[in-house]
Design a protein around this motif. Structure first.
Motif, PDB file in Angstrom:
ATOM      1  N   VAL A 133       2.357  -9.592 -20.495  1.00  0.00           N
ATOM      2  CA  VAL A 133       1.512  -8.566 -20.394  1.00  0.00           C
ATOM      3  C   VAL A 133       0.109  -8.919 -20.035  1.00  0.00           C
ATOM      4  CG1 VAL A 133       0.321  -6.909 -21.905  1.00  0.00           C
ATOM      5  CG2 VAL A 133       2.718  -7.258 -22.284  1.00  0.00           C
ATOM      6  N   LYS A 134      -0.531  -8.374 -19.080  1.00  0.00           N
ATOM      7  CA  LYS A 134      -1.817  -8.731 -18.499  1.00  0.00           C
ATOM      8  C   LYS A 134      -1.963 -10.001 -17.700  1.00  0.00           C
ATOM      9  CE  LYS A 134      -4.428  -6.227 -22.322  1.00  0.00           C
ATOM     10  NZ  LYS A 134      -4.664  -5.175 -21.390  1.00  0.00           N
ATOM     11  N   MET A 135      -0.715 -10.485 -17.408  1.00  0.00           N
ATOM     12  CA  MET A 135      -0.534 -11.485 -16.485  1.00  0.00           C
ATOM     13  C   MET A 135       0.007 -11.330 -15.151  1.00  0.00           C
ATOM     14  SD  MET A 135      -2.019 -13.913 -18.472  1.00  0.00           S
ATOM     15  CE  MET A 135      -1.816 -15.661 -17.755  1.00  0.00           C
ATOM     16  N   LYS A 136      -0.516 -11.869 -14.284  1.00  0.00           N
ATOM     17  CA  LYS A 136      -0.187 -11.544 -12.722  1.00  0.00           C
ATOM     18  C   LYS A 136      -0.194 -12.766 -11.752  1.00  0.00           C
ATOM     19  CE  LYS A 136      -4.623  -9.723 -11.463  1.00  0.00           C
ATOM     20  NZ  LYS A 136      -5.282  -8.513 -10.696  1.00  0.00           N
ATOM     21  N   GLU A 137       0.745 -13.265 -10.941  1.00  0.00           N
ATOM     22  CA  GLU A 137       0.829 -13.934 -10.023  1.00  0.00           C
ATOM     23  C   GLU A 137       1.165 -13.563  -8.517  1.00  0.00           C
ATOM     24  OE1 GLU A 137      -0.055 -17.114 -12.506  1.00  0.00           O
ATOM     25  OE2 GLU A 137       0.116 -17.298 -10.497  1.00  0.00           O
ATOM     26  N   LYS A 138       0.120 -14.033  -7.678  1.00  0.00           N
ATOM     27  CA  LYS A 138       0.370 -13.661  -6.347  1.00  0.00           C
ATOM     28  C   LYS A 138       1.789 -13.812  -5.700  1.00  0.00           C
ATOM     29  CE  LYS A 138      -4.304 -13.402  -5.120  1.00  0.00           C
ATOM     30  NZ  LYS A 138      -5.472 -13.986  -3.978  1.00  0.00           N
ATOM     31  N   GLY A 139       2.514 -13.220  -4.814  1.00  0.00           N
ATOM     32  CA  GLY A 139       3.763 -13.754  -4.427  1.00  0.00           C
ATOM     33  C   GLY A 139       3.385 -14.068  -2.863  1.00  0.00           C
ATOM     34  N   ASP A 140       4.211 -13.599  -1.944  1.00  0.00           N
ATOM     35  CA  ASP A 140       4.213 -14.520  -0.580  1.00  0.00           C
ATOM     36  C   ASP A 140       3.447 -13.348   0.257  1.00  0.00           C
ATOM     37  OD1 ASP A 140       7.732 -15.166  -0.772  1.00  0.00           O
ATOM     38  OD2 ASP A 140       5.879 -16.506  -0.990  1.00  0.00           O
ATOM     39  N   ILE A 141       3.003 -12.217  -0.190  1.00  0.00           N
ATOM     40  CA  ILE A 141       2.384 -11.279   0.794  1.00  0.00           C
ATOM     41  C   ILE A 141       1.489 -10.266   0.020  1.00  0.00           C
ATOM     42  CG2 ILE A 141       3.685 -11.231   2.872  1.00  0.00           C
ATOM     43  CD1 ILE A 141       5.116  -8.725   1.494  1.00  0.00           C
ATOM     44  N   PRO A 142       0.490 -10.764  -0.892  1.00  0.00           N
ATOM     45  CA  PRO A 142      -0.187  -9.828  -1.840  1.00  0.00           C
ATOM     46  C   PRO A 142      -1.444  -9.213  -1.112  1.00  0.00           C
ATOM     47  CG  PRO A 142      -0.991 -12.250  -1.867  1.00  0.00           C
ATOM     48  CD  PRO A 142       0.338 -12.222  -0.862  1.00  0.00           C
ATOM     49  N   GLU A 143      -1.801  -9.699   0.001  1.00  0.00           N
ATOM     50  CA  GLU A 143      -2.896  -9.042   0.707  1.00  0.00           C
ATOM     51  C   GLU A 143      -2.635  -7.448   0.712  1.00  0.00           C
ATOM     52  OE1 GLU A 143      -2.353 -13.034   1.714  1.00  0.00           O
ATOM     53  OE2 GLU A 143      -1.056 -11.326   2.297  1.00  0.00           O
ATOM     54  N   GLY A 144      -3.609  -6.541   0.332  1.00  0.00           N
ATOM     55  CA  GLY A 144      -3.835  -5.218   0.581  1.00  0.00           C
ATOM     56  C   GLY A 144      -3.258  -4.640  -0.779  1.00  0.00           C
ATOM     57  N   TYR A 145      -2.675  -5.517  -1.623  1.00  0.00           N
ATOM     58  CA  TYR A 145      -1.963  -4.819  -3.007  1.00  0.00           C
ATOM     59  C   TYR A 145      -2.854  -5.564  -4.314  1.00  0.00           C
ATOM     60  CZ  TYR A 145       1.881  -4.030   0.414  1.00  0.00           C
ATOM     61  OH  TYR A 145       2.653  -3.669   1.335  1.00  0.00           O
ATOM     62  N   SER A 146      -2.638  -4.625  -5.328  1.00  0.00           N
ATOM     63  CA  SER A 146      -2.901  -5.287  -6.846  1.00  0.00           C
ATOM     64  C   SER A 146      -1.751  -4.625  -7.610  1.00  0.00           C
ATOM     65  CB  SER A 146      -4.398  -4.957  -7.023  1.00  0.00           C
ATOM     66  OG  SER A 146      -4.521  -3.493  -7.169  1.00  0.00           O
ATOM     67  N   PHE A 193       5.096  -1.848 -14.936  1.00  0.00           N
ATOM     68  CA  PHE A 193       4.406  -2.786 -13.980  1.00  0.00           C
ATOM     69  C   PHE A 193       4.149  -2.097 -12.894  1.00  0.00           C
ATOM     70  CE2 PHE A 193       2.705  -6.557 -12.385  1.00  0.00           C
ATOM     71  CZ  PHE A 193       3.607  -7.192 -11.414  1.00  0.00           C
ATOM     72  N   SER A 194       2.652  -1.701 -12.591  1.00  0.00           N
ATOM     73  CA  SER A 194       2.315  -0.959 -11.476  1.00  0.00           C
ATOM     74  C   SER A 194       1.974  -1.825 -10.346  1.00  0.00           C
ATOM     75  CB  SER A 194       1.151  -0.063 -12.070  1.00  0.00           C
ATOM     76  OG  SER A 194       1.760   0.669 -13.134  1.00  0.00           O
ATOM     77  N   LEU A 195       2.341  -1.392  -9.206  1.00  0.00           N
ATOM     78  CA  LEU A 195       1.708  -1.783  -7.928  1.00  0.00           C
ATOM     79  C   LEU A 195       0.741  -0.823  -7.194  1.00  0.00           C
ATOM     80  CD1 LEU A 195       2.179  -3.911  -5.486  1.00  0.00           C
ATOM     81  CD2 LEU A 195       3.572  -2.269  -4.541  1.00  0.00           C
ATOM     82  N   ILE A 196      -0.427  -1.308  -6.965  1.00  0.00           N
ATOM     83  CA  ILE A 196      -1.449  -0.727  -6.557  1.00  0.00           C
ATOM     84  C   ILE A 196      -1.923  -0.657  -4.973  1.00  0.00           C
ATOM     85  CG2 ILE A 196      -3.917   0.240  -6.848  1.00  0.00           C
ATOM     86  CD1 ILE A 196      -3.231  -1.007  -9.820  1.00  0.00           C
ATOM     87  N   LEU A 197      -1.831   0.184  -4.196  1.00  0.00           N
ATOM     88  CA  LEU A 197      -2.206  -0.141  -2.979  1.00  0.00           C
ATOM     89  C   LEU A 197      -3.674   0.642  -2.722  1.00  0.00           C
ATOM     90  CD1 LEU A 197       0.833   0.265  -2.779  1.00  0.00           C
ATOM     91  CD2 LEU A 197       0.689   1.105  -0.362  1.00  0.00           C
ATOM     92  N   GLU A 198      -4.506  -0.306  -2.836  1.00  0.00           N
ATOM     93  CA  GLU A 198      -6.108   0.236  -2.896  1.00  0.00           C
ATOM     94  C   GLU A 198      -6.650   1.293  -1.778  1.00  0.00           C
ATOM     95  OE1 GLU A 198      -8.115  -0.411  -5.446  1.00  0.00           O
ATOM     96  OE2 GLU A 198      -6.822  -1.620  -6.546  1.00  0.00           O
ATOM     97  N   SER A 199      -6.150   0.770  -0.580  1.00  0.00           N
ATOM     98  CA  SER A 199      -6.244   1.827   0.544  1.00  0.00           C
ATOM     99  C   SER A 199      -5.257   1.754   1.371  1.00  0.00           C
ATOM    100  CB  SER A 199      -7.831   1.284   1.173  1.00  0.00           C
ATOM    101  OG  SER A 199      -7.948   2.353   2.391  1.00  0.00           O
ATOM    102  N   ALA A 200      -4.414   2.944   1.449  1.00  0.00           N
ATOM    103  CA  ALA A 200      -3.191   2.660   2.003  1.00  0.00           C
ATOM    104  C   ALA A 200      -3.302   2.697   3.391  1.00  0.00           C
ATOM    105  CB  ALA A 200      -2.122   3.836   1.570  1.00  0.00           C
ATOM    106  N   SER A 201      -2.376   1.752   4.039  1.00  0.00           N
ATOM    107  CA  SER A 201      -2.487   1.794   5.532  1.00  0.00           C
ATOM    108  C   SER A 201      -1.048   1.770   6.238  1.00  0.00           C
ATOM    109  CB  SER A 201      -3.036   0.366   6.195  1.00  0.00           C
ATOM    110  OG  SER A 201      -2.247  -0.680   5.737  1.00  0.00           O
ATOM    111  N   THR A 202      -0.936   2.469   7.611  1.00  0.00           N
ATOM    112  CA  THR A 202       0.420   2.561   7.999  1.00  0.00           C
ATOM    113  C   THR A 202       1.142   1.269   7.900  1.00  0.00           C
ATOM    114  OG1 THR A 202      -0.534   2.261  10.372  1.00  0.00           O
ATOM    115  CG2 THR A 202      -0.586   4.414   9.429  1.00  0.00           C
ATOM    116  N   ASN A 203       0.540   0.096   8.301  1.00  0.00           N
ATOM    117  CA  ASN A 203       1.413  -1.077   7.824  1.00  0.00           C
ATOM    118  C   ASN A 203       2.184  -1.398   6.626  1.00  0.00           C
ATOM    119  OD1 ASN A 203      -0.339  -2.344   6.749  1.00  0.00           O
ATOM    120  ND2 ASN A 203      -1.263  -3.501   8.518  1.00  0.00           N
ATOM    121  N   GLN A 204       1.804  -0.550   5.568  1.00  0.00           N
ATOM    122  CA  GLN A 204       2.225  -0.668   4.163  1.00  0.00           C
ATOM    123  C   GLN A 204       3.419   0.424   4.093  1.00  0.00           C
ATOM    124  OE1 GLN A 204      -1.651  -0.290   2.083  1.00  0.00           O
ATOM    125  NE2 GLN A 204      -1.099  -2.202   1.445  1.00  0.00           N
TER     126      GLN A 204
END
Lengths: 112, 114
Positions: free
Chosen positions: A52-65, A74-85
């Motif tokens: 809980v409250k711990m997170k680690e980046k994987g191989d492609i974390p850019e654009g996600y939190s 466990f929630s995945l957040i796209l801060e500002s969605a783009s078409t390549n997502q």
């Protein structure tokens, strides 16, 4: 006998929107993971959490939190969605020191 | 993590044994071999794993060569429901922090022919 549940099977969002993908597991697993899957690229790890409250980046974390406020969610957040997502997003969980993952059925996200 | 090499696709007749090969020539001494499969439109499903010895469960058998540089997943009596993408993965023991993650390649697309 559902064990890893992803909130949406299909999702369509507009470019620039903030998007939340939710994943819930009912197996009391410590580890949770978010992958995306694209044709020809296989599954790629975005983020994972080992507690809980711990997170680690994987191989492609850019654009996600991510957010893990409770063990089962466990929630995945796209801060500002783009078409390549635009992709299939898969959530998984596992016991600590376990060797087996349990995956959800996936969320197919389309960003227009 | 050690890299794996699998054929892109394979066919197998229904009722026959399906043998899926995997090369992992750079595998380390403490790395396990895992197999998962993904049926269309579903999340991947764990099949089996092993370290050195051959393993068998209700789904499949795993044969690891003595030098551990390759392995074969065997589905003894393939059915149409075994049509899927099969992933071979190697990873260190899960007990070590940071080693819980699995790195998937592109796998082998197995088609069972009626």
């Amino acid at each position: 006998d559902v064990k890893v549940t992803q909130s949406s099977r299909y999702l369509v969002k507009r470019t620039g929107e903030k998007v939340f993908l939710e994943c819930v597991q009912d197996m009391d697993h410590e580890n949770m993971f978010w992958y995306r899957q694209d044709p020809g690229l296989g599954l790629r790890l975005i983020y994972f959490s080992y507690d809980v409250k711990m997170k680690e980046k994987g191989d492609i974390p850019e654009g996600y939190s991510v957010s893990r406020e409770k063990k089962e969610r466990f929630s995945l957040i796209l801060e500002s969605a783009s078409t390549n997502q635009t992709s299939m997003y898969l959530c998984a969980s596992s016991l600590k020191a376990s060797r087996g993952y349990t995956f959800g059925s996936g969320t197919r996200l389309t960003v227009v | 993590d050690a890299k794996t090499t699998q054929p892109t696709s394979m066919d197998c007749a229904e009722g026959r044994a399906a043998n899926l090969p995997c090369n992992h020539s750079t595998i380390s001494g403490n790395e396990y071999v895992y197999w998962y499969r993904q049926i269309h439109s579903q999340g991947p499903q764990y099949i089996i794993h092993g370290l050195k010895n051959n393993e068998t469960n209700e789904m499949a058998s795993l044969i690891i060569t003595e030098d551990r540089k390759s392995s074969t997943l065997i589905l003894p009596h393939a059915t149409l429901r075994d049509t899927a993408v099969y992933y071979c993965i190697v990873r260190p023991p899960a007990a070590n922090f940071g080693n819980e993650k699995l790195t998937f390649g592109t796998g082998t697309r197995l088609t069972i022919i009626p």
